[in-house]
Design a protein around this motif. Structure first.
Motif, PDB file in Angstrom:
ATOM      1  N   GLU A 147       0.827  -1.205   0.000  1.00 52.48           N
ATOM      2  CA  GLU A 147       0.000   0.000   0.000  1.00 52.48           C
ATOM      3  C   GLU A 147       0.861   1.254   0.000  1.00 52.48           C
ATOM      4  OE1 GLU A 147      -2.047   3.478   1.325  1.00 52.48           O
ATOM      5  OE2 GLU A 147      -0.645   2.420   2.637  1.00 52.48           O
ATOM      6  N   VAL A 148       1.926   1.250   0.772  1.00 55.73           N
ATOM      7  CA  VAL A 148       2.833   2.401   0.808  1.00 55.73           C
ATOM      8  C   VAL A 148       3.492   2.585  -0.557  1.00 55.73           C
ATOM      9  CG1 VAL A 148       4.968   3.285   1.833  1.00 55.73           C
ATOM     10  CG2 VAL A 148       3.201   2.307   3.298  1.00 55.73           C
ATOM     11  N   PHE A 149       3.896   1.493  -1.190  1.00 54.88           N
ATOM     12  CA  PHE A 149       4.470   1.587  -2.535  1.00 54.88           C
ATOM     13  C   PHE A 149       3.463   2.188  -3.523  1.00 54.88           C
ATOM     14  CE2 PHE A 149       7.630  -2.089  -1.726  1.00 54.88           C
ATOM     15  CZ  PHE A 149       8.601  -1.184  -1.301  1.00 54.88           C
ATOM     16  N   LEU A 150       2.207   1.742  -3.426  1.00 52.07           N
ATOM     17  CA  LEU A 150       1.173   2.289  -4.310  1.00 52.07           C
ATOM     18  C   LEU A 150       0.985   3.785  -4.068  1.00 52.07           C
ATOM     19  CD1 LEU A 150      -1.518  -0.547  -4.178  1.00 52.07           C
ATOM     20  CD2 LEU A 150      -0.087   0.077  -6.133  1.00 52.07           C
ATOM     21  N   ALA A 151       1.008   4.184  -2.809  1.00 53.07           N
ATOM     22  CA  ALA A 151       0.829   5.598  -2.474  1.00 53.07           C
ATOM     23  C   ALA A 151       1.981   6.438  -3.012  1.00 53.07           C
ATOM     24  CB  ALA A 151       0.703   5.762  -0.957  1.00 53.07           C
ATOM     25  N   THR A 152       3.192   5.952  -2.828  1.00 46.85           N
ATOM     26  CA  THR A 152       4.340   6.741  -3.297  1.00 46.85           C
ATOM     27  C   THR A 152       4.438   6.715  -4.818  1.00 46.85           C
ATOM     28  OG1 THR A 152       5.795   4.846  -2.908  1.00 46.85           O
ATOM     29  CG2 THR A 152       5.701   6.523  -1.189  1.00 46.85           C
ATOM     30  N   ARG A 153       3.999   5.630  -5.430  1.00 47.82           N
ATOM     31  CA  ARG A 153       4.015   5.574  -6.891  1.00 47.82           C
ATOM     32  C   ARG A 153       3.088   6.626  -7.484  1.00 47.82           C
ATOM     33  NH1 ARG A 153       2.107   0.283  -9.979  1.00 47.82           N
ATOM     34  NH2 ARG A 153       0.115   1.100  -9.312  1.00 47.82           N
ATOM     35  N   SER A 154       1.917   6.795  -6.891  1.00 46.28           N
ATOM     36  CA  SER A 154       1.005   7.812  -7.414  1.00 46.28           C
ATOM     37  C   SER A 154       1.560   9.210  -7.177  1.00 46.28           C
ATOM     38  CB  SER A 154      -0.397   7.662  -6.826  1.00 46.28           C
ATOM     39  OG  SER A 154      -0.379   7.774  -5.438  1.00 46.28           O
ATOM     40  N   MET A 155       2.338   9.399  -6.132  1.00 46.02           N
ATOM     41  CA  MET A 155       2.986  10.695  -5.916  1.00 46.02           C
ATOM     42  C   MET A 155       4.101  10.908  -6.933  1.00 46.02           C
ATOM     43  SD  MET A 155       3.191  11.022  -1.783  1.00 46.02           S
ATOM     44  CE  MET A 155       4.298  12.394  -1.913  1.00 46.02           C
ATOM     45  N   ARG A 156       4.845   9.849  -7.250  1.00 46.31           N
ATOM     46  CA  ARG A 156       5.945   9.947  -8.223  1.00 46.31           C
ATOM     47  C   ARG A 156       5.447  10.279  -9.622  1.00 46.31           C
ATOM     48  NH1 ARG A 156       8.054   5.241  -6.012  1.00 46.31           N
ATOM     49  NH2 ARG A 156       7.268   4.094  -7.791  1.00 46.31           N
ATOM     50  N   ARG A 157       4.211   9.975  -9.886  1.00 48.69           N
ATOM     51  CA  ARG A 157       3.656  10.242 -11.217  1.00 48.69           C
ATOM     52  C   ARG A 157       3.533  11.737 -11.486  1.00 48.69           C
ATOM     53  NH1 ARG A 157      -1.054   5.741 -11.332  1.00 48.69           N
ATOM     54  NH2 ARG A 157       0.273   3.981 -11.828  1.00 48.69           N
ATOM     55  N   GLY A 158       4.028  12.525 -10.591  1.00 50.23           N
ATOM     56  CA  GLY A 158       4.074  13.964 -10.842  1.00 50.23           C
ATOM     57  C   GLY A 158       2.961  14.738 -10.183  1.00 50.23           C
ATOM     58  N   MET A 159       2.287  14.088  -9.233  1.00 48.03           N
ATOM     59  CA  MET A 159       1.212  14.793  -8.539  1.00 48.03           C
ATOM     60  C   MET A 159       0.266  15.420  -9.560  1.00 48.03           C
ATOM     61  SD  MET A 159       2.081  14.463  -5.209  1.00 48.03           S
ATOM     62  CE  MET A 159       1.568  15.826  -4.231  1.00 48.03           C
ATOM     63  N   ILE A 160      -0.179  14.622 -10.507  1.00 39.47           N
ATOM     64  CA  ILE A 160      -0.954  15.140 -11.637  1.00 39.47           C
ATOM     65  C   ILE A 160      -2.308  15.709 -11.220  1.00 39.47           C
ATOM     66  CG2 ILE A 160       0.148  13.669 -13.345  1.00 39.47           C
ATOM     67  CD1 ILE A 160      -2.221  11.770 -13.133  1.00 39.47           C
ATOM     68  N   PHE A 161      -2.719  15.456  -9.994  1.00 44.66           N
ATOM     69  CA  PHE A 161      -4.038  15.909  -9.580  1.00 44.66           C
ATOM     70  C   PHE A 161      -3.988  17.147  -8.690  1.00 44.66           C
ATOM     71  CE2 PHE A 161      -4.306  11.314 -10.280  1.00 44.66           C
ATOM     72  CZ  PHE A 161      -5.202  11.315 -11.331  1.00 44.66           C
ATOM     73  N   THR A 162      -2.827  17.775  -8.564  1.00 42.58           N
ATOM     74  CA  THR A 162      -2.708  18.930  -7.668  1.00 42.58           C
ATOM     75  C   THR A 162      -3.463  20.148  -8.197  1.00 42.58           C
ATOM     76  OG1 THR A 162      -0.620  19.528  -8.713  1.00 42.58           O
ATOM     77  CG2 THR A 162      -0.501  18.229  -6.680  1.00 42.58           C
ATOM     78  N   HIS A 163      -3.742  20.202  -9.471  1.00 44.82           N
ATOM     79  CA  HIS A 163      -4.449  21.342 -10.032  1.00 44.82           C
ATOM     80  C   HIS A 163      -5.956  21.288  -9.811  1.00 44.82           C
ATOM     81  CE1 HIS A 163      -4.894  18.273 -13.110  1.00 44.82           C
ATOM     82  NE2 HIS A 163      -5.934  18.950 -13.545  1.00 44.82           N
ATOM     83  N   ILE A 164      -6.451  20.171  -9.294  1.00 45.15           N
ATOM     84  CA  ILE A 164      -7.876  19.987  -9.118  1.00 45.15           C
ATOM     85  C   ILE A 164      -8.311  20.598  -7.778  1.00 45.15           C
ATOM     86  CG2 ILE A 164      -9.740  18.302  -8.902  1.00 45.15           C
ATOM     87  CD1 ILE A 164      -7.919  16.381 -10.501  1.00 45.15           C
ATOM     88  N   ASP A 165      -9.278  21.461  -7.806  1.00 46.44           N
ATOM     89  CA  ASP A 165      -9.800  22.066  -6.580  1.00 46.44           C
ATOM     90  C   ASP A 165     -10.911  21.174  -6.054  1.00 46.44           C
ATOM     91  OD1 ASP A 165     -10.385  23.744  -4.495  1.00 46.44           O
ATOM     92  OD2 ASP A 165     -11.608  25.091  -5.729  1.00 46.44           O
ATOM     93  N   LEU A 166     -10.677  20.525  -4.935  1.00 44.07           N
ATOM     94  CA  LEU A 166     -11.668  19.600  -4.381  1.00 44.07           C
ATOM     95  C   LEU A 166     -12.485  20.229  -3.269  1.00 44.07           C
ATOM     96  CD1 LEU A 166      -9.513  16.382  -4.283  1.00 44.07           C
ATOM     97  CD2 LEU A 166     -11.291  16.963  -5.899  1.00 44.07           C
ATOM     98  N   ASP A 167     -12.287  21.486  -2.996  1.00 40.48           N
ATOM     99  CA  ASP A 167     -13.015  22.141  -1.910  1.00 40.48           C
ATOM    100  C   ASP A 167     -14.388  22.634  -2.341  1.00 40.48           C
ATOM    101  OD1 ASP A 167     -10.942  21.689  -0.143  1.00 40.48           O
ATOM    102  OD2 ASP A 167      -9.902  23.531  -0.730  1.00 40.48           O
TER     103      ASP A 167
END
Length: 156
Positions: free
Chosen positions: A135-155
């Motif tokens: 699970e930790v590997f999966l979490a860090t892998r999605s972060m390594r992908r460049g944080m592609i979802f940081t531009h999304i406003d979820l608020d």
């Protein structure tokens, strides 16, 4: 020494022997707390993304969000497996403690049962930790992908 004194000393020794597995149960309980927190964070994130998927009309964004939801589902599944294996491990450790006392109180030889239960508990705990590691590997892998979802406003 009187037989009563020997019985008390034997019982004291038995309690000392049972303390180590009890500490193991405490460690597993702490691990369950960590796993619960990780699952709660995954669940919160998934709820935010599902809300965003329902409210957006942008198909490209929906595809990206759906992809992230699938990744969160994989992570949640790993946490679920780890949680289940940890609980089963703790139950086997409880069986070890109980078997120690039953063995003494009923003068039964439960050495094989105790040994198998303890080894089983350790194997389950090893697999639980491996599942957490995945699970930790999966979490860090999605972060390594460049944080592609940081531009999304979820608020919203």
């Amino acid at each position: 020494m009187t037989p009563d004194a020997l019985n008390i000393l034997t019982m004291a020794k038995l309690i000392q022997t049972a303390v180590a597995p009890v500490f193991l149960i405490t460690g597993v309980a702490a691990t369950l707390g960590v796993l619960s927190n990780r699952l709660a964070r995954i669940t919160d994130r998934a709820r935010q993304l599902e809300k965003k998927v329902r409210t957006t009309s942008d198909d490209t964004l929906k595809n990206l969000l759906t992809k992230e939801l699938r990744a969160l589902w994989k992570r949640a599944r790993c946490i679920h497996i780890s949680f289940s294996l940890s609980v089963l491990s703790a139950l086997l450790v409880c069986t070890v403690v109980m078997a120690l006392f039953v063995s003494h109180l009923l003068s039964m030889n439960l050495n094989i049962t105790i040994g198998i239960s303890f080894v089983g508990a350790m194997l389950l705990l090893i697999f639980a930790m491996l599942s957490l590691l995945v699970e930790v590997f999966l979490a860090t892998r999605s972060m390594r992908r460049g944080m592609i979802f940081t531009h999304i406003d979820l608020d919203d």
